[in-house]
Structures are given as structure tokens and as C-alpha cells.
Design a protein around this motif. Structure first.
Motif, mmCIF file in Angstrom:
data_model
loop_
_atom_site.group_PDB
_atom_site.id
_atom_site.type_symbol
_atom_site.label_atom_id
_atom_site.label_comp_id
_atom_site.label_asym_id
_atom_site.label_seq_id
_atom_site.Cartn_x
_atom_site.Cartn_y
_atom_site.Cartn_z
ATOM 1 N N SER A 40 -33.687 -17.077 62.594
ATOM 2 C CA SER A 40 -34.781 -16.806 61.661
ATOM 3 C C SER A 40 -35.691 -15.754 62.262
ATOM 4 C CB SER A 40 -35.555 -18.081 61.333
ATOM 5 O OG SER A 40 -36.122 -18.644 62.497
ATOM 6 N N SER A 80 -37.959 -16.106 65.412
ATOM 7 C CA SER A 80 -38.743 -17.329 65.544
ATOM 8 C C SER A 80 -37.886 -18.523 65.949
ATOM 9 C CB SER A 80 -39.513 -17.636 64.256
ATOM 10 O OG SER A 80 -38.707 -17.476 63.122
ATOM 11 N N GLU A 81 -36.623 -18.555 65.524
ATOM 12 C CA GLU A 81 -35.703 -19.598 65.961
ATOM 13 C C GLU A 81 -34.299 -19.004 66.003
ATOM 14 O OE1 GLU A 81 -37.345 -22.868 63.015
ATOM 15 O OE2 GLU A 81 -35.912 -23.787 64.392
ATOM 16 N N TYR A 113 -39.490 -13.599 61.726
ATOM 17 C CA TYR A 113 -40.790 -13.536 61.055
ATOM 18 C C TYR A 113 -41.708 -12.661 61.871
ATOM 19 C CZ TYR A 113 -45.461 -14.954 59.580
ATOM 20 O OH TYR A 113 -46.762 -14.946 59.156
ATOM 21 N N LEU A 165 -37.443 -16.025 52.418
ATOM 22 C CA LEU A 165 -38.453 -16.905 51.847
ATOM 23 C C LEU A 165 -39.783 -16.174 51.776
ATOM 24 C CD1 LEU A 165 -36.435 -19.040 53.280
ATOM 25 C CD2 LEU A 165 -38.427 -20.514 53.357
ATOM 26 N N VAL A 209 -43.014 -20.605 54.215
ATOM 27 C CA VAL A 209 -42.213 -21.736 54.676
ATOM 28 C C VAL A 209 -42.204 -22.850 53.642
ATOM 29 C CG1 VAL A 209 -42.463 -21.267 57.119
ATOM 30 C CG2 VAL A 209 -44.180 -22.664 55.962
ATOM 31 N N ASN A 210 -41.119 -23.619 53.683
ATOM 32 C CA ASN A 210 -40.931 -24.782 52.828
ATOM 33 C C ASN A 210 -40.896 -24.453 51.344
ATOM 34 O OD1 ASN A 210 -40.826 -26.482 55.086
ATOM 35 N ND2 ASN A 210 -43.053 -26.588 55.152
ATOM 36 N N THR A 211 -40.564 -23.256 51.023
ATOM 37 C CA THR A 211 -40.287 -22.875 49.649
ATOM 38 C C THR A 211 -38.808 -22.549 49.529
ATOM 39 O OG1 THR A 211 -40.835 -20.572 50.121
ATOM 40 C CG2 THR A 211 -42.603 -21.955 49.273
ATOM 41 N N TYR A 270 -38.659 -31.222 53.036
ATOM 42 C CA TYR A 270 -38.393 -30.632 51.731
ATOM 43 C C TYR A 270 -36.868 -30.597 51.559
ATOM 44 C CZ TYR A 270 -43.259 -29.286 51.850
ATOM 45 O OH TYR A 270 -44.625 -29.318 51.931
ATOM 46 N N ALA A 276 -35.336 -20.892 49.462
ATOM 47 C CA ALA A 276 -34.672 -19.770 50.123
ATOM 48 C C ALA A 276 -33.794 -19.067 49.105
ATOM 49 C CB ALA A 276 -33.816 -20.263 51.291
ATOM 50 N N TYR A 320 -33.569 -14.862 57.335
ATOM 51 C CA TYR A 320 -32.598 -15.699 58.026
ATOM 52 C C TYR A 320 -31.202 -15.102 57.903
ATOM 53 C CZ TYR A 320 -36.228 -19.212 57.210
ATOM 54 O OH TYR A 320 -37.408 -19.892 57.159
ATOM 55 N N TYR A 378 -27.330 -16.827 58.068
ATOM 56 C CA TYR A 378 -26.463 -17.992 58.168
ATOM 57 C C TYR A 378 -25.024 -17.497 58.126
ATOM 58 C CZ TYR A 378 -30.318 -21.213 57.121
ATOM 59 O OH TYR A 378 -31.479 -21.942 57.188
ATOM 60 N N TYR A 423 -28.051 -26.731 46.632
ATOM 61 C CA TYR A 423 -27.553 -25.405 46.305
ATOM 62 C C TYR A 423 -26.126 -25.544 45.780
ATOM 63 C CZ TYR A 423 -31.387 -22.908 48.586
ATOM 64 O OH TYR A 423 -32.626 -22.398 48.929
ATOM 65 N N PHE A 442 -26.753 -22.263 60.563
ATOM 66 C CA PHE A 442 -27.907 -21.422 60.850
ATOM 67 C C PHE A 442 -27.634 -20.541 62.062
ATOM 68 C CE2 PHE A 442 -32.213 -20.190 61.393
ATOM 69 C CZ PHE A 442 -32.551 -20.366 62.730
ATOM 70 N N PHE A 478 -24.418 -14.929 55.375
ATOM 71 C CA PHE A 478 -25.425 -14.935 54.312
ATOM 72 C C PHE A 478 -26.795 -14.591 54.880
ATOM 73 C CE2 PHE A 478 -22.986 -16.490 50.841
ATOM 74 C CZ PHE A 478 -22.094 -17.420 51.339
ATOM 75 N N TYR A 534 -40.132 -14.251 55.503
ATOM 76 C CA TYR A 534 -39.268 -14.967 56.430
ATOM 77 C C TYR A 534 -37.817 -14.617 56.113
ATOM 78 C CZ TYR A 534 -43.453 -17.705 57.309
ATOM 79 O OH TYR A 534 -44.727 -18.084 57.635
#
Lengths: 113, 113
Positions: A48, A55-56, A50, A95, A98-100, B32, A102, A33, A35, B36, A45, A91, A31
Motif C-alpha cells: 500500500s 505504508s504497508e 500513501y 481508495l 481509509v475504510n471506504t 469493515y 476500494a 495498492y 494485489y 466483491y 496483498f 490488480f 491510497y
């Protein structure tokens, strides 16, 4: 320790010019991103990515912006016709899933003059 | 949509004093949560993360944060501030669905000798 690498670290460009910001993600990450952080403001943001597609994306990510991962390694952000207000720190983050956590690159400072 | 609020854009503490940086999230489903740190002219570095395991999370450099669902908070603390802690701190949330990170506006920490 694995890291996300961004190039260049600083780019100055004239208004209306195209810029490409590059990011080399951590190798097993899926994943990606972008920013941005305008000086003195919050981290915002942009987009993103993937499985080779967006995806977004946020309202900031208009038709002037595009992303791609053409060779399976570099993840690029292109701004077609830069504006003064595009000046910011950009930046890249990646990832593994997901949900881990970044992992962020050091950033590219873009200055549009 | 998810949002993250950091109360206090600037916090000053004396060296050796307690550091408390506040973060509240808005979500009916706890996301989550991450803290940072950004040192001058550098990228974002993960301090700690909450992923629905222990509510008290310990991070690097002596920082810790406590997740309180009843208060929708995830405040960052450190018992004794060090000069090297001076930096910008960002709280971020990632919802359980979707893969976007939402950042707070950041808190600039100054440590007074």
C-alpha cells in the motif's frame, strides 16, 4: 463512473527481465495498492502507498519489487528480475480514504516464460 | 492480524434457487466488510459493503449480506439465482486501523440451468 485503469492488460516477459505495470488511479484518491492473484488462488496483498511512500507491504513484496508515483498520476509496480512464480494477475486498487470502498482496475496478466 | 474465511470454494445452485455464500472474519473489533465479484477475465467489482451502519446490507444485482457480530459472519445471499451470477465471489475485510484489505480465498459460484 470513475475507474482505475491498468496497462498493459497482458504482458509476456522472459525470466530475469524487468517489467513495469502501470495504474492510473481515480483522480481524488489518496491510497494506492497492488494485489496479485496467482491462477486459481486467492487475491494477495502486495503493498500500500500513501503520501508518496509505502505504508504497508507483505512478505511477497521483497527487494525485487518497487512502487512509485513519479508524475503524480501513474502508480507503477516494477519487478526488477522476474521469476516464473511471478506469473499472476496484478490488480491495482485505489481508495479515497481509509475504510471506504476500494476501486480495482481490470488487472494486468503477467506471464513469465 | 485480520483473516477472512470463506467456507466452500465451490458452490453450485440451480437457477432460481437461493444463493448463500459464507464468510467469517477474525477480529475482536468488527472490521469493515466487503463482498466483491469477479467475472471471468475481469477485475474485482464491489457488490456491497458493511461500514457499521445497518447490519443488513443491500448491494447490486439483488445481493444482500447480513453482519452478525455474535457469529463474526458476513454471509452473502440472493433469493433467486440467475445464470449471470456465475462468477468468483470474494469476501474482504478492512480493519478499523491500518489500510490493508484482507481477502478470503474466494467462492466460485456455478448456476445450473
Amino acid at each position: 463512473e470513475p475507474e482505475v485503469t491498468q496497462t498493459p492488460s497482458h504482458q509476456v516477459t522472459q525470466m530475469g527481465q524487468e517489467v513495469i505495470l502501470r495504474c492510473v488511479p481515480i483522480s481524488n484518491h489518496l491510497y494506492f495498492y497492488w494485489y496479485r492473484q496467482i491462477l486459481g488462488q486467492k487475491v494477495e496483498f502486495l503493498v500500500s502507498f500513501y503520501n508518496n511512500e509505502i505504508s504497508e507491504k507483505s512478505e511477497i513484496f521483497d527487494d525485487q519489487f518497487s512502487v512509485e508515483r513519479p508524475d503524480g498520476s501513474n502508480f507503477t509496480l516494477k519487478i526488477r528480475s522476474t521469476k516464473l512464480e511471478d506469473s499472476a494477475m496484478y490488480f491495482c486498487a485505489t481508495l479515497r480514504k481509509v475504510n471506504t470502498e476500494a476501486f480495482f482496475g481490470q488487472g494486468t496478466r503477467l506471464t513469465v516464460v | 492480524a485480520q483473516s477472512v474465511t470463506q467456507l466452500g470454494s465451490h458452490v453450485s445452485v440451480s437457477e432460481g434457487a437461493l444463493v448463500l455464500l459464507r464468510c467469517n472474519y477474525s477480529s475482536s473489533v468488527p472490521p469493515y466488510l466487503f463482498w466483491y465479484v469477479q467475472y471471468p477475465n475481469q477485475g474485482l467489482q464491489l457488490l456491497l459493503k458493511y461500514t457499521s451502519a445497518a447490519t443488513l446490507v443491500k448491494g447490486i444485482n439483488g445481493f444482500e449480506a447480513e453482519f452478525k457480530k455474535s457469529e463474526t459472519s458476513f454471509h452473502l445471499t440472493k433469493p433467486s439465482a440467475h445464470m449471470s451470477d456465475a462468477a468468483e465471489y470474494f469476501c474482504a475485510a478492512a480493519p478499523n486501523t491500518g489500510n490493508q484489505f484482507y481477502f478470503g480465498t474466494g467462492t466460485s459460484l456455478t448456476v445450473i440451468p
